[in-house]
Design a protein around this motif. Structure first.
Motif, PDB file in Angstrom:
ATOM      1  N   GLU A 325     -20.905 -28.131  21.598  1.00  0.00           N
ATOM      2  CA  GLU A 325     -20.775 -28.926  22.826  1.00  0.00           C
ATOM      3  C   GLU A 325     -21.233 -28.072  24.003  1.00  0.00           C
ATOM      4  OE1 GLU A 325     -18.067 -30.268  19.713  1.00  0.00           O
ATOM      5  OE2 GLU A 325     -18.154 -28.375  20.813  1.00  0.00           O
ATOM      6  N   ALA A 326     -22.239 -28.561  24.709  1.00  0.00           N
ATOM      7  CA  ALA A 326     -22.832 -27.754  25.770  1.00  0.00           C
ATOM      8  C   ALA A 326     -22.696 -28.387  27.141  1.00  0.00           C
ATOM      9  CB  ALA A 326     -24.319 -27.496  25.472  1.00  0.00           C
ATOM     10  N   ASP A 327     -22.368 -29.668  27.210  1.00  0.00           N
ATOM     11  CA  ASP A 327     -22.318 -30.327  28.515  1.00  0.00           C
ATOM     12  C   ASP A 327     -20.977 -31.046  28.684  1.00  0.00           C
ATOM     13  OD1 ASP A 327     -22.549 -32.573  26.885  1.00  0.00           O
ATOM     14  OD2 ASP A 327     -24.663 -32.876  27.342  1.00  0.00           O
ATOM     15  N   VAL A 328     -20.817 -31.653  29.859  1.00  0.00           N
ATOM     16  CA  VAL A 328     -19.562 -32.335  30.187  1.00  0.00           C
ATOM     17  C   VAL A 328     -19.303 -33.491  29.236  1.00  0.00           C
ATOM     18  CG1 VAL A 328     -18.406 -33.727  31.944  1.00  0.00           C
ATOM     19  CG2 VAL A 328     -19.597 -31.640  32.600  1.00  0.00           C
ATOM     20  N   GLN A 329     -20.330 -34.254  28.894  1.00  0.00           N
ATOM     21  CA  GLN A 329     -20.139 -35.388  28.016  1.00  0.00           C
ATOM     22  C   GLN A 329     -19.611 -34.960  26.653  1.00  0.00           C
ATOM     23  OE1 GLN A 329     -20.596 -38.799  28.842  1.00  0.00           O
ATOM     24  NE2 GLN A 329     -19.390 -38.866  26.971  1.00  0.00           N
ATOM     25  N   GLY A 330     -20.091 -33.833  26.144  1.00  0.00           N
ATOM     26  CA  GLY A 330     -19.585 -33.342  24.868  1.00  0.00           C
ATOM     27  C   GLY A 330     -18.113 -33.002  24.941  1.00  0.00           C
ATOM     28  N   ALA A 331     -17.678 -32.388  26.059  1.00  0.00           N
ATOM     29  CA  ALA A 331     -16.257 -32.076  26.214  1.00  0.00           C
ATOM     30  C   ALA A 331     -15.427 -33.342  26.343  1.00  0.00           C
ATOM     31  CB  ALA A 331     -16.057 -31.187  27.441  1.00  0.00           C
ATOM     32  N   LEU A 332     -15.949 -34.342  27.051  1.00  0.00           N
ATOM     33  CA  LEU A 332     -15.222 -35.604  27.185  1.00  0.00           C
ATOM     34  C   LEU A 332     -15.089 -36.305  25.844  1.00  0.00           C
ATOM     35  CD1 LEU A 332     -16.681 -37.009  30.529  1.00  0.00           C
ATOM     36  CD2 LEU A 332     -14.500 -35.852  30.168  1.00  0.00           C
ATOM     37  N   ASN A 333     -16.105 -36.182  24.981  1.00  0.00           N
ATOM     38  CA  ASN A 333     -16.020 -36.778  23.642  1.00  0.00           C
ATOM     39  C   ASN A 333     -14.897 -36.135  22.837  1.00  0.00           C
ATOM     40  OD1 ASN A 333     -18.160 -38.468  24.224  1.00  0.00           O
ATOM     41  ND2 ASN A 333     -19.698 -37.122  23.289  1.00  0.00           N
ATOM     42  N   LEU A 334     -14.742 -34.809  22.979  1.00  0.00           N
ATOM     43  CA  LEU A 334     -13.636 -34.145  22.293  1.00  0.00           C
ATOM     44  C   LEU A 334     -12.296 -34.679  22.790  1.00  0.00           C
ATOM     45  CD1 LEU A 334     -14.792 -30.401  22.261  1.00  0.00           C
ATOM     46  CD2 LEU A 334     -14.823 -32.009  20.347  1.00  0.00           C
ATOM     47  N   ALA A 335     -12.202 -35.012  24.089  1.00  0.00           N
ATOM     48  CA  ALA A 335     -10.951 -35.500  24.674  1.00  0.00           C
ATOM     49  C   ALA A 335     -10.745 -36.989  24.458  1.00  0.00           C
ATOM     50  CB  ALA A 335     -10.921 -35.192  26.174  1.00  0.00           C
ATOM     51  N   ASP A 364     -20.286 -36.071  39.530  1.00  0.00           N
ATOM     52  CA  ASP A 364     -20.336 -37.532  39.592  1.00  0.00           C
ATOM     53  C   ASP A 364     -20.695 -38.012  38.198  1.00  0.00           C
ATOM     54  OD1 ASP A 364     -20.633 -40.187  40.024  1.00  0.00           O
ATOM     55  OD2 ASP A 364     -22.225 -40.031  41.537  1.00  0.00           O
ATOM     56  N   LEU A 365     -19.667 -38.438  37.457  1.00  0.00           N
ATOM     57  CA  LEU A 365     -19.881 -38.816  36.055  1.00  0.00           C
ATOM     58  C   LEU A 365     -20.570 -40.158  35.916  1.00  0.00           C
ATOM     59  CD1 LEU A 365     -16.546 -37.601  34.423  1.00  0.00           C
ATOM     60  CD2 LEU A 365     -18.747 -36.446  34.563  1.00  0.00           C
ATOM     61  N   THR A 366     -20.801 -40.832  37.015  1.00  0.00           N
ATOM     62  CA  THR A 366     -21.581 -42.072  36.929  1.00  0.00           C
ATOM     63  C   THR A 366     -23.073 -41.784  36.793  1.00  0.00           C
ATOM     64  OG1 THR A 366     -21.745 -42.224  39.341  1.00  0.00           O
ATOM     65  CG2 THR A 366     -19.870 -43.312  38.296  1.00  0.00           C
ATOM     66  N   SER A 367     -23.451 -40.557  37.077  1.00  0.00           N
ATOM     67  CA  SER A 367     -24.872 -40.192  36.998  1.00  0.00           C
ATOM     68  C   SER A 367     -25.148 -39.415  35.710  1.00  0.00           C
ATOM     69  CB  SER A 367     -25.272 -39.350  38.213  1.00  0.00           C
ATOM     70  OG  SER A 367     -24.576 -38.108  38.194  1.00  0.00           O
ATOM     71  N   ARG A 368     -26.391 -39.454  35.283  1.00  0.00           N
ATOM     72  CA  ARG A 368     -26.795 -38.739  34.078  1.00  0.00           C
ATOM     73  C   ARG A 368     -26.668 -37.238  34.274  1.00  0.00           C
ATOM     74  NH1 ARG A 368     -32.626 -39.399  30.909  1.00  0.00           N
ATOM     75  NH2 ARG A 368     -32.230 -37.780  29.307  1.00  0.00           N
ATOM     76  N   SER A 369     -27.039 -36.771  35.469  1.00  0.00           N
ATOM     77  CA  SER A 369     -26.962 -35.336  35.735  1.00  0.00           C
ATOM     78  C   SER A 369     -25.523 -34.843  35.683  1.00  0.00           C
ATOM     79  CB  SER A 369     -27.577 -35.024  37.100  1.00  0.00           C
ATOM     80  OG  SER A 369     -26.870 -35.716  38.129  1.00  0.00           O
ATOM     81  N   GLY A 370     -24.582 -35.681  36.113  1.00  0.00           N
ATOM     82  CA  GLY A 370     -23.173 -35.295  36.055  1.00  0.00           C
ATOM     83  C   GLY A 370     -22.672 -35.190  34.634  1.00  0.00           C
ATOM     84  N   ARG A 371     -23.044 -36.142  33.785  1.00  0.00           N
ATOM     85  CA  ARG A 371     -22.595 -36.114  32.392  1.00  0.00           C
ATOM     86  C   ARG A 371     -23.243 -34.981  31.602  1.00  0.00           C
ATOM     87  NH1 ARG A 371     -23.460 -41.629  33.272  1.00  0.00           N
ATOM     88  NH2 ARG A 371     -25.435 -41.545  32.143  1.00  0.00           N
ATOM     89  N   GLU A 372     -24.475 -34.599  31.978  1.00  0.00           N
ATOM     90  CA  GLU A 372     -25.198 -33.565  31.243  1.00  0.00           C
ATOM     91  C   GLU A 372     -25.041 -32.191  31.893  1.00  0.00           C
ATOM     92  OE1 GLU A 372     -29.203 -34.905  30.972  1.00  0.00           O
ATOM     93  OE2 GLU A 372     -28.742 -36.467  29.477  1.00  0.00           O
ATOM     94  N   PHE A 373     -24.133 -32.072  32.837  1.00  0.00           N
ATOM     95  CA  PHE A 373     -23.924 -30.786  33.499  1.00  0.00           C
ATOM     96  C   PHE A 373     -23.427 -29.762  32.482  1.00  0.00           C
ATOM     97  CE2 PHE A 373     -21.570 -27.688  36.002  1.00  0.00           C
ATOM     98  CZ  PHE A 373     -22.443 -27.455  37.068  1.00  0.00           C
ATOM     99  N   ARG A 374     -24.040 -28.579  32.490  1.00  0.00           N
ATOM    100  CA  ARG A 374     -23.726 -27.549  31.507  1.00  0.00           C
ATOM    101  C   ARG A 374     -22.344 -26.954  31.783  1.00  0.00           C
ATOM    102  NH1 ARG A 374     -27.108 -27.371  27.207  1.00  0.00           N
ATOM    103  NH2 ARG A 374     -26.815 -25.100  27.029  1.00  0.00           N
ATOM    104  N   ILE A 375     -21.578 -26.758  30.718  1.00  0.00           N
ATOM    105  CA  ILE A 375     -20.244 -26.186  30.854  1.00  0.00           C
ATOM    106  C   ILE A 375     -20.251 -24.740  30.382  1.00  0.00           C
ATOM    107  CG2 ILE A 375     -18.982 -28.359  30.703  1.00  0.00           C
ATOM    108  CD1 ILE A 375     -18.594 -27.881  27.752  1.00  0.00           C
ATOM    109  N   LYS A 376     -19.269 -23.976  30.892  1.00  0.00           N
ATOM    110  CA  LYS A 376     -19.134 -22.567  30.545  1.00  0.00           C
ATOM    111  C   LYS A 376     -17.734 -22.301  29.993  1.00  0.00           C
ATOM    112  CE  LYS A 376     -20.601 -19.584  33.517  1.00  0.00           C
ATOM    113  NZ  LYS A 376     -20.790 -18.834  34.783  1.00  0.00           N
ATOM    114  N   ASP A 377     -17.592 -21.131  29.402  1.00  0.00           N
ATOM    115  CA  ASP A 377     -16.299 -20.730  28.859  1.00  0.00           C
ATOM    116  C   ASP A 377     -15.251 -20.689  29.971  1.00  0.00           C
ATOM    117  OD1 ASP A 377     -14.342 -19.840  27.163  1.00  0.00           O
ATOM    118  OD2 ASP A 377     -14.986 -17.724  27.234  1.00  0.00           O
TER     119      ASP A 377
END
Length: 833
Positions: A325-335, A364-377
């Protein structure tokens, strides 16, 4: 029981003074173990009463008798908190610090990262190990998989049929062979169960003519594996041959919270043969990678990898270990995804920068850029909730049948929300209503007055106000005080005031239905304020009013003006801070009255004017009847009745404390138990005593010389004139308490003798008389009864008290309350004549 208490007991009987006596025990007393156990069996009320009577603070003995559970919990929590503060932080605690999340208010103060209130997140998946290994033991009675590889210790059940019928139970030895009768050793090492079955069938067919074989598994072997790394109890374990990686992990007590759930390695002969991601099992129910174990396998659990916290409006708020999981959407899927209440445009990430400081990243999770924002440890994704504030509604409150919210639309008016007066509750005030409006430019509250009656009559006119979004309509009635309904409005108006803007509040006093503070609306007049205060009362002068106005001049000095106005002539405009007083009709007071009962020509309730006296009212009532006995007049007053009620309550507490102490002492000393029926009767007698509020008066003296002895009456006074009864009553410690016909030749001791004489516990030195008018004569010297002023008269009561030094509290209070109860019954009977 000391002498002061004896005097108090006597006063209780005669005057109902009801003053609590001195405590029975010393405050320095230390309870024994037996006393503590006895005390614990009492009800909380008895404990409090006994402790109060003994001068004991229960908190001083909470460690002995058992403290409050809530307090104990707080103490335990405090101790735990100290340990947490003083103890070193473990790796698990350091990881869990990424859970300092939630919808927090960022602090702009330096070095105060803990100031905000935070929601604690838990590491996901680790609670599955709380259920224990027994819940995950592999079943041993299931069909054996065809690819199951046989090994030493496995048992085969071979059934021979045909020419020869028998059943053989053969175990594989260390070399992987079975010793087949009449055939010899058969090597099955390394074969699957399917291959072994085929081989046995072939050998039997070739070497035993006319015989066939059917093979099944018997008892399975056990194998030894190793669970190492971040297991709760790492080591070597013996498990069943059908066990998988998860079975061995559970056997080791599960994984610590610094161990990885997503990179569990299975090593065989020093090489990693597969990895297990427990998230596949927990989130998808996928067990395809849960490999079966072989002897000597090693399960290695490495430390946890990168983690991301997801807080707020998601289905599973938690801390998750991330791999692919590399982006915000991946973390939200886990949750589990977002909740319907999530407000996606205002999300954020709390992140630790390379400089070791915390910062926030808006999403802004309504936008594609918000959902694909890269997450860090160590990122914490925070999903805010939608606001509770509702838009495009109007709110209805007050005296209506259906209060609540209504959908707003452009052009909606008051009668669209309240169509008619039938939609209001009974006795409504339709002369005034309020609309509370939030000004969009400043978000301050303003108040607007309108008249519901005019709105109902003319729905298409300006009297039917048009509503705006988020307006609140307040409607009133003529019975309820309006201060509670307006409390929040007034508080908000006070908050809005400032150096340049005064509180938009005015005050109505005097002869209005509901005096108090009210919000001022634009253009409000005295007429509007009077209507808002419920209108004028019947005591209002009608046209005479006064406005007190406080203003501030250019030098910031207060100027006070008193403006007299004619309420009928004009509607005077008001300004914030004004006080309107509606004057009252001169000499108008609330109607006051007293009650005359008994032997008066015209008994009943009589209105009185200020300054009227007993003689005045008795004259209006026609005077006394020929049968009246003014010497026994009973006069009661409301304020004395309230005082007597308080003292009766105090005496009842004293009695309950003494009874509780007596019960405790009896239990400790193994005496006969306190008579519970007698104790209940004592309390019942106390409950039956109603406060009279009696004040001693000498009515014959008042009537004979009113200039000296007459006094003014007060509202609620009651005067009862009894009928002449030639009797004298004897109560207390006599053999037969009763009443006797009055005989002027008899003295008090003669009447006591006629009641059978005194009892053993009687206190003969303190016999006293309660006169018919309520006055009490206490013994002063040996010649007391010889005084002419103290002669027995009709209606008198002779009281023989108990010697308090010779009896226990139960007997004492039984006697006292009985006398009080009998006296109260006698007075009540007189007032009902």
């Amino acid at each position: 029981m000391n002498s002061s208490r004896k005097l108090l007991v006597a006063s209780f009987i005669s005057l109902f003074a009801l003053l609590v006596a001195a405590p029975s025990f010393a405050a320095g007393f230390t309870p024994s173990a037996a006393q503590i156990e006895q005390f614990k069996r009492m009800s909380p009320e008895q404990q409090k009463a006994l402790a109060s009577s003994m001068g004991i603070n229960l908190e001083d003995y909470s460690s002995l008798i058992g403290g409050d559970s809530a307090s104990s919990a707080q103490n335990a929590e405090a101790v735990s908190g100290v340990r947490k503060k003083t103890g070193a932080k473990s790796g698990e605690q350091i990881i869990e610090q990424t859970a300092l999340t939630g919808v927090d208010a960022p602090s702009l103060k330096e070095d105060e990262s803990e100031e905000s209130t935070r929601q604690k997140l838990e590491l996901f998946g680790y609670d599955i190990f709380n259920y224990g290994a027994d819940s995950f033991t592999p079943a041993s009675d299931i069909p054996i998989p065809a690819d199951y590889i046989l090994g030493p210790g496995d048992n085969l059940v071979i059934q021979l049929y045909g020419k020869d019928n028998q059943t053989l139970n053969l175990a594989l030895d260390r070399e992987g062979r079975i010793q087949f009768p009449n055939i010899g050793p058969v090597n099955l090492a390394g074969l699957t169960f399917s291959q072994a079955s085929t081989r046995i069938d072939t050998i039997v067919s070739e070497q035993m003519i006319g015989v066939k074989a059917s093979t099944s598994m018997g008892n399975l072997r056990t194998i030894r594996v190793f669970v190492l790394g971040e297991a709760n109890v790492p080591g070597s374990y013996v498990v069943g041959s059908l066990s998988t990686m998860t079975n061995a992990i559970f056997a080791s007590g599960g994984i610590t919270k610094i161990g990885s759930l997503r990179n569990i390695q299975l090593k065989r002969r020093g090489k990693v043969v597969t990895t297990l991601d427990l998230y596949d099992l927990l989130l998808q129910g996928d067990t395809s990678n849960d490999s079966r174990l072989l002897p000597g396998d090693v399960i290695f659990i490495p430390p946890i990898g990168k983690t991301v916290g997801v807080a707020g409006q998601v289905k599973r708020p938690a801390i998750y270990e991330i791999t692919k999981e590399a982006d915000v959407q991946g973390a939200l899927n886990l949750a589990g995804g977002l909740l319907p209440t999530a407000y996606m445009p205002a999300s954020r990430i709390e992140r630790i920068t390379d400089a070791g400081e915390k910062t926030l990243v808006n999403l802004d999770l309504t936008s594609r850029s918000g959902r694909e924002f890269r997450i860090k440890d160590a990122d914490v994704i925070q999903i805010h909730t939608t606001l509770d504030t509702m838009r495009d509604i109007v709110k209805l409150e007050g005296h209506v049948k259906r209060p609540g919210g209504f959908a707003w639309r452009k052009g909606i008016r008051f009668t669209d929300v309240v169509p008619s007066v039938d939609d209001m509750l009974a006795n409504p005030d339709i002369d005034v209503g309020l609309i509370l409006r939030e000004e969009k430019s400043t978000r301050k509250i303003s108040v607007h007055l309108f008249t519901p009656a005019k709105a109902f009559d003319n729905p298409n006119s300006k009297h039917n106000p048009e509503l705006q979004s988020r307006d609140t309509i307040l409607l009133f009635d003529y019975e309820s005080d309006r201060s509670m309904l307006l409390e929040d409005v007034l508080a908000q108006l006070r908050t809005q005031s400032s150096f340049t803007e005064r509180e938009k509040i005015v005050i109505a006093h005097g002869s209005v239905r509901f005096p108090g503070q009210y919000p001022i609306s634009e253009g409000m007049t005295t007429t509007d304020l009077i209507m808002l205060a419920g209108g004028l009362t019947e005591s209002a002068l009608g046209n005479d009013g006064e406005i007190t106005r406080y203003s501030i001049d250019e030098n910031r000095q207060t100027l006070v003006m008193h403006i007299n106005i004619d309420l009928n002539a004009q509607a005077y405009p008001l300004t914030p801070g004004d006080t309107l007083r509606v004057k009252q009709i001169p000499l108008w007071n609330d109607k006051e009255s007293i009650v005359l009962l008994g032997e008066v020509l015209h008994p009943g309730t009589y209105p009185i004017l200020p300054g009227e006296s007993i003689v005045d009212v008795l004259s209006r009532a026609g005077g006394l009847t020929p049968h009246a006995y003014p010497e026994g007049a009973i006069f009661s007053r409301e304020e004395l009745r309230k005082l007597e009620e308080e003292r009766l309550a105090a005496l009842k507490n004293e009695i309950e404390a003494d009874l509780a102490a007596e019960a405790l002492n009896d239990g400790i000393l193994n005496k006969s138990k306190v008579d519970s029926a007698q104790a209940e009767q004592i309390i019942a007698n106390m409950d039956a005593i109603k406060p009279m509020g009696r004040m001693v008066i000498d009515l014959p003296q008042i009537l004979a010389n009113p200039k000296l002895y007459d006094f003014k009456l007060e509202n609620g006074d009651v005067l009862t004139i009894p009928r002449f009864k030639p009797s004298v009553t004897v109560v207390g410690e006599v053999q037969y308490p009763t009443s006797h016909f009055f005989d002027k030749k008899l003295n008090p001791f003669d009447y006591i003798d006629r009641s059978g004489g005194t009892k053993e516990n009687a206190d003969k030195k303190r016999i006293y008389i309660v006169k018919a008018n309520g006055s009490v004569y206490l013994p002063a010297n040996s010649g007391w009864f010889k005084s002419k002023d103290h002669n027995i008269q009709p209606g008198d009561t002779i009281i023989v008290p108990m010697d308090t030094d010779r009896v226990d509290p139960l007997t004492l209070w039984s006697s006292v309350t009985t006398i009080m109860y009998q006296a109260a019954l006698g007075i009540t009977a007189l007032t009902k004549l």
